[in-house]
Design a protein around this motif. Structure first.
Motif, PDB file in Angstrom:
ATOM      1  N   ARG A 163      64.643  45.261  41.729  1.00 44.76           N
ATOM      2  CA  ARG A 163      65.656  46.008  42.472  1.00 44.76           C
ATOM      3  C   ARG A 163      65.015  46.888  43.538  1.00 44.76           C
ATOM      4  NH1 ARG A 163      68.344  49.671  40.579  1.00 44.76           N
ATOM      5  NH2 ARG A 163      67.300  50.143  38.619  1.00 44.76           N
ATOM      6  N   TYR A 164      63.890  47.522  43.194  1.00 46.20           N
ATOM      7  CA  TYR A 164      63.199  48.369  44.168  1.00 46.20           C
ATOM      8  C   TYR A 164      62.664  47.538  45.342  1.00 46.20           C
ATOM      9  CZ  TYR A 164      63.205  51.748  40.316  1.00 46.20           C
ATOM     10  OH  TYR A 164      63.581  52.581  39.300  1.00 46.20           O
ATOM     11  N   ALA A 165      62.400  46.252  45.101  1.00 52.02           N
ATOM     12  CA  ALA A 165      61.948  45.354  46.169  1.00 52.02           C
ATOM     13  C   ALA A 165      63.130  44.728  46.907  1.00 52.02           C
ATOM     14  CB  ALA A 165      61.039  44.273  45.592  1.00 52.02           C
ATOM     15  N   LYS A 166      64.314  45.330  46.752  1.00 51.51           N
ATOM     16  CA  LYS A 166      65.549  44.896  47.433  1.00 51.51           C
ATOM     17  C   LYS A 166      66.055  43.548  46.933  1.00 51.51           C
ATOM     18  CE  LYS A 166      65.187  48.583  49.938  1.00 51.51           C
ATOM     19  NZ  LYS A 166      66.008  49.782  49.618  1.00 51.51           N
ATOM     20  N   GLY A 167      65.723  43.195  45.694  1.00 52.79           N
ATOM     21  CA  GLY A 167      66.237  41.957  45.113  1.00 52.79           C
ATOM     22  C   GLY A 167      65.415  40.740  45.499  1.00 52.79           C
ATOM     23  N   VAL A 168      65.794  39.613  44.933  1.00 57.83           N
ATOM     24  CA  VAL A 168      65.056  38.378  45.198  1.00 57.83           C
ATOM     25  C   VAL A 168      65.697  37.630  46.365  1.00 57.83           C
ATOM     26  CG1 VAL A 168      64.288  38.161  42.816  1.00 57.83           C
ATOM     27  CG2 VAL A 168      66.399  37.055  43.505  1.00 57.83           C
ATOM     28  N   HIS A 169      64.877  36.832  47.027  1.00 60.06           N
ATOM     29  CA  HIS A 169      65.310  36.019  48.166  1.00 60.06           C
ATOM     30  C   HIS A 169      66.291  34.957  47.678  1.00 60.06           C
ATOM     31  CE1 HIS A 169      64.916  33.448  51.731  1.00 60.06           C
ATOM     32  NE2 HIS A 169      64.342  34.480  52.333  1.00 60.06           N
ATOM     33  N   LYS A 170      67.168  34.522  48.574  1.00 59.04           N
ATOM     34  CA  LYS A 170      68.154  33.511  48.165  1.00 59.04           C
ATOM     35  C   LYS A 170      67.504  32.176  47.830  1.00 59.04           C
ATOM     36  CE  LYS A 170      69.589  31.581  52.656  1.00 59.04           C
ATOM     37  NZ  LYS A 170      70.762  31.268  53.488  1.00 59.04           N
ATOM     38  N   TYR A 171      66.260  31.959  48.296  1.00 55.15           N
ATOM     39  CA  TYR A 171      65.546  30.737  47.955  1.00 55.15           C
ATOM     40  C   TYR A 171      64.530  30.962  46.827  1.00 55.15           C
ATOM     41  CZ  TYR A 171      67.484  28.910  52.313  1.00 55.15           C
ATOM     42  OH  TYR A 171      68.337  28.502  53.308  1.00 55.15           O
ATOM     43  N   ALA A 172      64.660  32.064  46.096  1.00 61.96           N
ATOM     44  CA  ALA A 172      63.750  32.334  44.980  1.00 61.96           C
ATOM     45  C   ALA A 172      64.008  31.364  43.837  1.00 61.96           C
ATOM     46  CB  ALA A 172      63.930  33.765  44.493  1.00 61.96           C
ATOM     47  N   ILE A 211      53.647  41.731  40.463  1.00 66.17           N
ATOM     48  CA  ILE A 211      54.812  40.911  40.124  1.00 66.17           C
ATOM     49  C   ILE A 211      54.996  39.865  41.214  1.00 66.17           C
ATOM     50  CG2 ILE A 211      57.299  40.920  39.727  1.00 66.17           C
ATOM     51  CD1 ILE A 211      56.998  43.834  38.805  1.00 66.17           C
ATOM     52  N   TYR A 212      55.018  38.602  40.787  1.00 61.58           N
ATOM     53  CA  TYR A 212      55.146  37.494  41.740  1.00 61.58           C
ATOM     54  C   TYR A 212      56.401  36.696  41.428  1.00 61.58           C
ATOM     55  CZ  TYR A 212      54.374  32.913  43.880  1.00 61.58           C
ATOM     56  OH  TYR A 212      54.521  31.743  44.593  1.00 61.58           O
ATOM     57  N   VAL A 213      57.246  36.515  42.453  1.00 62.77           N
ATOM     58  CA  VAL A 213      58.450  35.688  42.333  1.00 62.77           C
ATOM     59  C   VAL A 213      58.245  34.449  43.196  1.00 62.77           C
ATOM     60  CG1 VAL A 213      60.946  35.565  42.651  1.00 62.77           C
ATOM     61  CG2 VAL A 213      59.879  37.743  41.994  1.00 62.77           C
ATOM     62  N   PRO A 214      58.148  33.257  42.608  1.00 68.49           N
ATOM     63  CA  PRO A 214      57.931  32.054  43.419  1.00 68.49           C
ATOM     64  C   PRO A 214      59.215  31.602  44.110  1.00 68.49           C
ATOM     65  CG  PRO A 214      58.093  31.465  41.105  1.00 68.49           C
ATOM     66  CD  PRO A 214      58.164  32.966  41.161  1.00 68.49           C
ATOM     67  N   PHE A 215      59.049  30.870  45.215  1.00 70.68           N
ATOM     68  CA  PHE A 215      60.202  30.222  45.839  1.00 70.68           C
ATOM     69  C   PHE A 215      60.594  29.003  45.022  1.00 70.68           C
ATOM     70  CE2 PHE A 215      58.658  32.779  49.328  1.00 70.68           C
ATOM     71  CZ  PHE A 215      59.807  33.117  50.034  1.00 70.68           C
ATOM     72  N   ASN A 216      61.816  28.525  45.221  1.00 62.86           N
ATOM     73  CA  ASN A 216      62.238  27.344  44.465  1.00 62.86           C
ATOM     74  C   ASN A 216      61.453  26.115  44.925  1.00 62.86           C
ATOM     75  OD1 ASN A 216      63.507  26.232  46.799  1.00 62.86           O
ATOM     76  ND2 ASN A 216      65.394  27.338  46.357  1.00 62.86           N
ATOM     77  N   ASP A 217      61.558  25.044  44.182  1.00 62.15           N
ATOM     78  CA  ASP A 217      60.724  23.865  44.421  1.00 62.15           C
ATOM     79  C   ASP A 217      60.920  23.278  45.814  1.00 62.15           C
ATOM     80  OD1 ASP A 217      59.774  24.151  41.861  1.00 62.15           O
ATOM     81  OD2 ASP A 217      61.188  22.720  40.974  1.00 62.15           O
ATOM     82  N   GLU A 218      62.142  23.345  46.343  1.00 57.85           N
ATOM     83  CA  GLU A 218      62.419  22.757  47.647  1.00 57.85           C
ATOM     84  C   GLU A 218      61.802  23.574  48.782  1.00 57.85           C
ATOM     85  OE1 GLU A 218      66.592  22.323  48.037  1.00 57.85           O
ATOM     86  OE2 GLU A 218      66.773  20.848  46.422  1.00 57.85           O
ATOM     87  N   MET A 219      61.692  24.884  48.598  1.00 56.15           N
ATOM     88  CA  MET A 219      61.221  25.759  49.670  1.00 56.15           C
ATOM     89  C   MET A 219      59.807  26.271  49.447  1.00 56.15           C
ATOM     90  SD  MET A 219      63.627  25.824  51.855  1.00 56.15           S
ATOM     91  CE  MET A 219      65.363  25.384  51.970  1.00 56.15           C
ATOM     92  N   ALA A 220      59.160  25.856  48.369  1.00 57.39           N
ATOM     93  CA  ALA A 220      57.835  26.391  48.035  1.00 57.39           C
ATOM     94  C   ALA A 220      56.826  26.163  49.151  1.00 57.39           C
ATOM     95  CB  ALA A 220      57.337  25.784  46.730  1.00 57.39           C
ATOM     96  N   THR A 221      56.920  25.013  49.818  1.00 57.20           N
ATOM     97  CA  THR A 221      55.962  24.703  50.883  1.00 57.20           C
ATOM     98  C   THR A 221      56.218  25.503  52.159  1.00 57.20           C
ATOM     99  OG1 THR A 221      57.330  22.850  51.620  1.00 57.20           O
ATOM    100  CG2 THR A 221      55.603  22.376  49.983  1.00 57.20           C
ATOM    101  N   GLN A 222      57.392  26.160  52.236  1.00 57.01           N
ATOM    102  CA  GLN A 222      57.732  26.929  53.435  1.00 57.01           C
ATOM    103  C   GLN A 222      57.699  28.439  53.175  1.00 57.01           C
ATOM    104  OE1 GLN A 222      61.128  25.346  55.695  1.00 57.01           O
ATOM    105  NE2 GLN A 222      61.301  23.740  54.151  1.00 57.01           N
ATOM    106  N   ALA A 223      56.974  28.846  52.146  1.00 52.99           N
ATOM    107  CA  ALA A 223      56.955  30.261  51.770  1.00 52.99           C
ATOM    108  C   ALA A 223      56.544  31.158  52.933  1.00 52.99           C
ATOM    109  CB  ALA A 223      56.023  30.463  50.580  1.00 52.99           C
TER     110      ALA A 223
END
Length: 281
Positions: A163-172, A211-223
């Motif tokens: 929450r302090y990091a303003k939430g997760v990205h929509k492609y998380a 703390i690391y939040v990865p992007f989803n599988d479809e967008m991982a290569t475009q991080a």
């Protein structure tokens, strides 16, 4: 960038605080520059590990003694408010420096009690109280809306950090969050915490955590495409529910910003939406 709906905006005045009013914070907290911290439960002295920035009250009662000149009986009492310095040292009057890194609150009380009985009075009574918990910074990165360092306390949990990091990205990634601690990467299942209230799936953070939040599988290569350090703003105004300034988030569309502004009012005209660029075009 500005997103405008037929150029309409509410001009709402915010009430000003009354002048000359007394502060509502109790005098004790004003005097010692601290406010009560919201806790899940009382802090356990056996488990709370001290660190730089903790503020302590150390009271040592040396017992009753007779004044050599007046012959009157007096009570020797040492009462100090002390801050643990950035190197982890605690300077206690009459005792000198004591490094408390790795010590719990209970360990400190035992050590001060031992020194007091050796150096002051064999029946000395010692009380060590935690007046204010410290703050420190940890790193959140990956698919969060505001990657970087955030300020937390020793009682902050991982979900609060997001929450302090303003939430997760929509492609998380919808299921994965990693906690990097002491060279080990541990996957955290926050859905178990949210669905079942399992606190083991929402751990308390420590100094040095990442703390690391990865992007989803479809967008991982475009991080890298969705990550930037330029914190420009997008202004959403007109006939939306909550006109406001929003931090630009790479990968978000005009529709996303309209949604974050509460959506279009019934009197708004969706087909009249305009995007005004920073250069005025």
């Amino acid at each position: 960038v500005q997103i405008v709906f037929l150029f309409g905006q509410t001009n709402q005045q915010m009430p000003l605080p009354p002048t000359g009013a007394e502060p509502q914070t109790p005098i004790l907290y004003r005097e010692y520059d601290t406010v009560p911290l919201a806790l899940e439960q009382p802090i356990d002295p056996e488990n709370y590990v001290l660190g730089p920035g903790d503020r302590l009250r150390i009271n040592i009662s040396g017992g009753v003694f007779e004044e050599p000149i007046t012959g009157e009986w007096s009570l020797e009492n040492i009462d100090n408010y002390i801050l643990v310095d950035p190197t982890g040292n605690l300077i206690i009057p009459r005792f000198g420096s004591l490094n408390v890194l790795g010590m719990t609150l209970a360990d400190l009380q035992n050590e001060v009690s031992r020194r007091a009985r050796d150096q002051i009075y064999e029946e000395a009574q010692v009380a060590v109280n935690l007046i204010r918990v410290r703050t420190f910074r940890i790193l959140t990165y990956g698919a969060v809306n505001q990657p970087g360092f955030i300020t937390v306390t020793p009682v902050t949990r991982l979900f609060d950090c997001l929450r302090y990091a303003k939430g997760v990205h929509k492609y998380a990634h919808s299921d994965l969050v990693y906690l990097n601690r002491d060279g080990e990467r541990t996957p955290i299942d926050l859905k178990t915490f949210l669905a079942e209230g399992d606190l083991q799936s929402n751990p308390v953070v420590r100094e040095g955590d990442r703390i690391y939040v990865p992007f989803n599988d479809e967008m991982a290569t475009q991080a890298r495409v969705f990550t930037e350090y330029n914190n420009n703003e997008v202004i959403v105004t007109g006939f939306v529910r909550s006109p406001r300034r929003l931090t630009h988030i790479p990968g978000y569309s005009a529709r996303d910003y309209i949604a974050m502004a509460g959506g279009i009012l019934d009197i708004g005209n969706e087909s009249g939406c305009r995007i005004i660029r920073a250069d005025g075009s």
